[in-house]
Design a protein around this motif. Structure first.
Motif, PDB file in Angstrom:
ATOM      1  N   LYS A  28       0.818  -1.212   0.000  1.00 46.37           N
ATOM      2  CA  LYS A  28       0.000   0.000   0.000  1.00 46.37           C
ATOM      3  C   LYS A  28       0.855   1.266   0.000  1.00 46.37           C
ATOM      4  O   LYS A  28       0.397   2.340   0.387  1.00 46.37           O
ATOM      5  CB  LYS A  28      -0.944   0.010   1.204  1.00 46.37           C
ATOM      6  CG  LYS A  28      -2.034  -1.041   1.159  1.00 46.37           C
ATOM      7  CD  LYS A  28      -2.991  -0.878   2.332  1.00 46.37           C
ATOM      8  CE  LYS A  28      -4.114  -1.906   2.267  1.00 46.37           C
ATOM      9  NZ  LYS A  28      -5.071  -1.757   3.397  1.00 46.37           N
ATOM     10  N   LEU A  30      -0.208   4.860  -1.136  1.00 40.58           N
ATOM     11  CA  LEU A  30      -0.954   5.802  -0.306  1.00 40.58           C
ATOM     12  C   LEU A  30      -0.089   6.950   0.192  1.00 40.58           C
ATOM     13  O   LEU A  30      -0.605   8.000   0.624  1.00 40.58           O
ATOM     14  CB  LEU A  30      -1.584   5.068   0.885  1.00 40.58           C
ATOM     15  CG  LEU A  30      -2.706   4.074   0.543  1.00 40.58           C
ATOM     16  CD1 LEU A  30      -3.100   3.263   1.770  1.00 40.58           C
ATOM     17  CD2 LEU A  30      -3.924   4.824  -0.010  1.00 40.58           C
ATOM     18  N   VAL A  61      -5.304   4.696  -6.492  1.00 34.34           N
ATOM     19  CA  VAL A  61      -4.908   5.693  -5.485  1.00 34.34           C
ATOM     20  C   VAL A  61      -4.546   7.012  -6.170  1.00 34.34           C
ATOM     21  O   VAL A  61      -4.953   8.098  -5.741  1.00 34.34           O
ATOM     22  CB  VAL A  61      -3.720   5.181  -4.642  1.00 34.34           C
ATOM     23  CG1 VAL A  61      -3.150   6.305  -3.770  1.00 34.34           C
ATOM     24  CG2 VAL A  61      -4.147   4.010  -3.771  1.00 34.34           C
TER      25      VAL A  61
END
Length: 555
Positions: free
Chosen positions: A44, A47, A87
């Motif tokens: 992730k 992010l 994202v």
């Protein structure tokens, strides 16, 4: 006697208790199945990415960018793996993502003002879509999950988590279309090639007549995708929506969708727009598009008009929850409104009813008539057809009639020339503003965004419709304003309303409904009778008028 009453009371309490437990169990079940877990993402780190602001309407993240053109269209370029590009998409368009959801929820609240019913709708949709995630490709879920981090936190938790909301919004068209046959989408599309095009090339035109309020269409995005798998492609969309309603890929394959009559479904499947997205990203010709559509289960009926540079022709893939058809006209043009034309699905009772009772068949005839009148087709002629506001034989059927090719509600009009990888997209209002042209060859060969340089090709721009300069257009804008006043229950001058759009049957329906609410029954009756002399769009609306006439005689 007292003992008998006490015993009866205990039995009733016992039954009531059991019923309450069953209701509680049902609520717990519905709540539990309404929840959708996001996909598991190992990395992730995306992010942590931050956007860089180049000016008031331009942002970048690495090679990705988002900007507003001087045409009024927003332009977005994203690349990479699904979660990462999701994202990035969200971070670049964060303000639009939140604004679009505000608009969407406000529209729902306008239709369903009760907070209790909104909560009920939340759990109904959640239950209905309990298997939605199972029918969506992992790639799509990861991208949507990435975008969901840009949604407003806390503001709409009563609807669901950010991820649940954005995912369910991708099925909103399907649910509304299937459960209520709201026909929010009444689109028109067509294609010409060989001797039906002036230079023999394939040309595709379409109006995306998707209307959920004026504000919804204000922030159109022309999105350019370079995914890590599949073909590069462009599509016209709105913030947070990753499905496809109109698009073309680098192979010159185009996809547009047209809604058809649907039965009430028993459960969710793959949203139409995500089937179209998969076709656009992974198909290079009509046969490959068929194979992709064949392996996806849908819960509404839809026509996919597929244009293919490789095949130099177009065809329509018709699909219902139970079956599929390929409609090939065996000629050098194809037309599509909102009914099936294939040998199998065209004979369905629901489709025959659609042809008989909706505006689709009339609009189909008008479209065919225009193609015949205009001779060999060009891009300019295609735009002219998309802007046509009249009925059969050029008859004035009122501005905004669903039977017209141009219903004056379009989210966008679009034209493709696949062999040259060119696409023209309309600017506001509807398809009346100028059509700006994008060359996919140039855009996908760019290395980063060049500031202060427009991406569209101004030399290929098609000017705005001169209708915008006329008294008739100003009258239509007056009509739209007065229509909203009537719907809100405000005082209106009915003569001004009639004068603003005198050939439109719905003008007289509005006037009749207004007079009826004010208990002026004979006046209402006259308006309804006049409405019946005009070109009425659907059988359902004609029946409404006739029912109101009966009420006028029995107030």
């Amino acid at each position: 006697m007292k003992r008998g009453l006490k015993k009866l009371g205990r039995v009733l309490l016992w039954i009531t208790g059991i019923l309450l437990l069953l209701i509680l169990a049902l609520i717990i079940y519905v709540v539990s199945v309404s929840h959708i877990d996001p996909p598991e993402i190992a990395d992730k780190s995306a992010l942590q990415l931050q956007r860089t602001q180049l000016d008031t309407a331009c942002y970048t993240i690495g090679n990705n960018w988002f900007r507003k053109s001087n045409s009024g269209l927003y332009e977005l370029y994203v690349e990479g793996a699904p979660f990462e590009r999701g994202v990035i998409y969200g971070k670049l368009t964060e303000e639009l993502v939140q604004r679009q959801e505000d608009i969407f929820v406000d529209q729902i609240r306008e239709m369903i003002p009760s907070r209790f019913y909104l909560h009920f709708l939340k759990y109904f949709v959640g239950w209905f879509n309990r298997h939605l995630a199972d029918n969506i490709a992992e790639e799509n879920k990861e991208e949507i999950y990435g975008i969901s981090f840009a949604a407003a936190k806390g503001r709409y938790d009563f609807i669901g988590s950010n991820y649940e909301r954005i995912l369910n919004y991708h099925a909103a068209h399907d649910i509304g279309h299937a459960l209520q046959n709201m026909m929010l989408v009444g689109c028109t599309s067509f294609a010409t090639w060989a001797d039906r095009s002036a230079d023999s090339s394939l040309i595709i035109g379409r109006n995306f007549d998707f209307y959920v309020g004026d504000k919804f269409a204000e922030d159109k995005i022309v999105a350019f995708y370079r995914p890590d798998k599949g073909h590069r492609f462009m599509m016209v969309t709105w913030a947070a929506f990753t499905g496809v309603v109109s698009g073309m890929n680098e192979k010159g394959l185009t996809v547009t969708i047209n809604a058809d009559k649907s039965e009430i479904p028993t459960g969710s499947a793959t949203p139409v727009s995500l089937v179209a997205r998969e076709i656009l990203q992974y198909a290079g010709n009509i046969q490959e598009a068929w194979i992709i559509a064949q392996r996806r289960k849908m819960f509404v009926s839809e026509s996919f008009l597929i244009g293919s540079a490789a095949d130099n022709r177009a065809a329509i893939i018709e699909k219902t929850p139970e079956g599929m058809d390929m409609y090939d006209p065996q000629r050098h043009f194809i037309t599509c409104t909102n009914h099936f034309q294939g040998d199998t699905l065209g004979r369905l009772p629901s489709n025959l009813e659609q042809v008989k009772e909706s505006a689709s068949a009339y609009r189909y005839e008008r479209l065919s008539e225009l193609l015949q009148q205009n001779g060999p087709n060009t891009v300019q002629k295609t735009v002219r057809i998309l802007r046509d506001r009249y009925g059969l034989h050029g008859r004035n059927i009122g501005m905004g009639n669903e039977k017209a090719v141009n219903q004056l509600i379009a989210h966008h009009g679009i034209v493709f020339e696949p062999a040259r990888r060119l696409v023209w997209i309309s600017t506001a209002p509807w398809q009346l503003g100028k059509f700006v042209a994008y060359d996919l060859n140039k855009i996908f060969s760019m290395h980063g965004l060049q500031e202060n340089r427009e991406l569209y090709d101004s030399a290929l721009t098609i000017p705005a419709d001169t209708f915008l300069l006329t008294k008739e257009y100003r009258s239509f804008m007056t009509f739209r304003h007065l229509k909203e006043q009537v719907k809100k229950g405000k005082e209106v001058n009915l003569q001004e309303l009639i004068a603003s759009n005198p050939e439109f049957y719905h003008t007289y329906v509005l006037a009749g409904d207004y007079a009826f609410r004010h208990k002026r029954y004979q006046e209402a009756k006259q308006y309804y009778q006049t409405a019946l002399t005009k070109e009425i769009a659907t059988k359902q609306e004609e029946m409404h008028i006739r029912r109101q006439l009966e009420k006028c005689d029995q107030p």
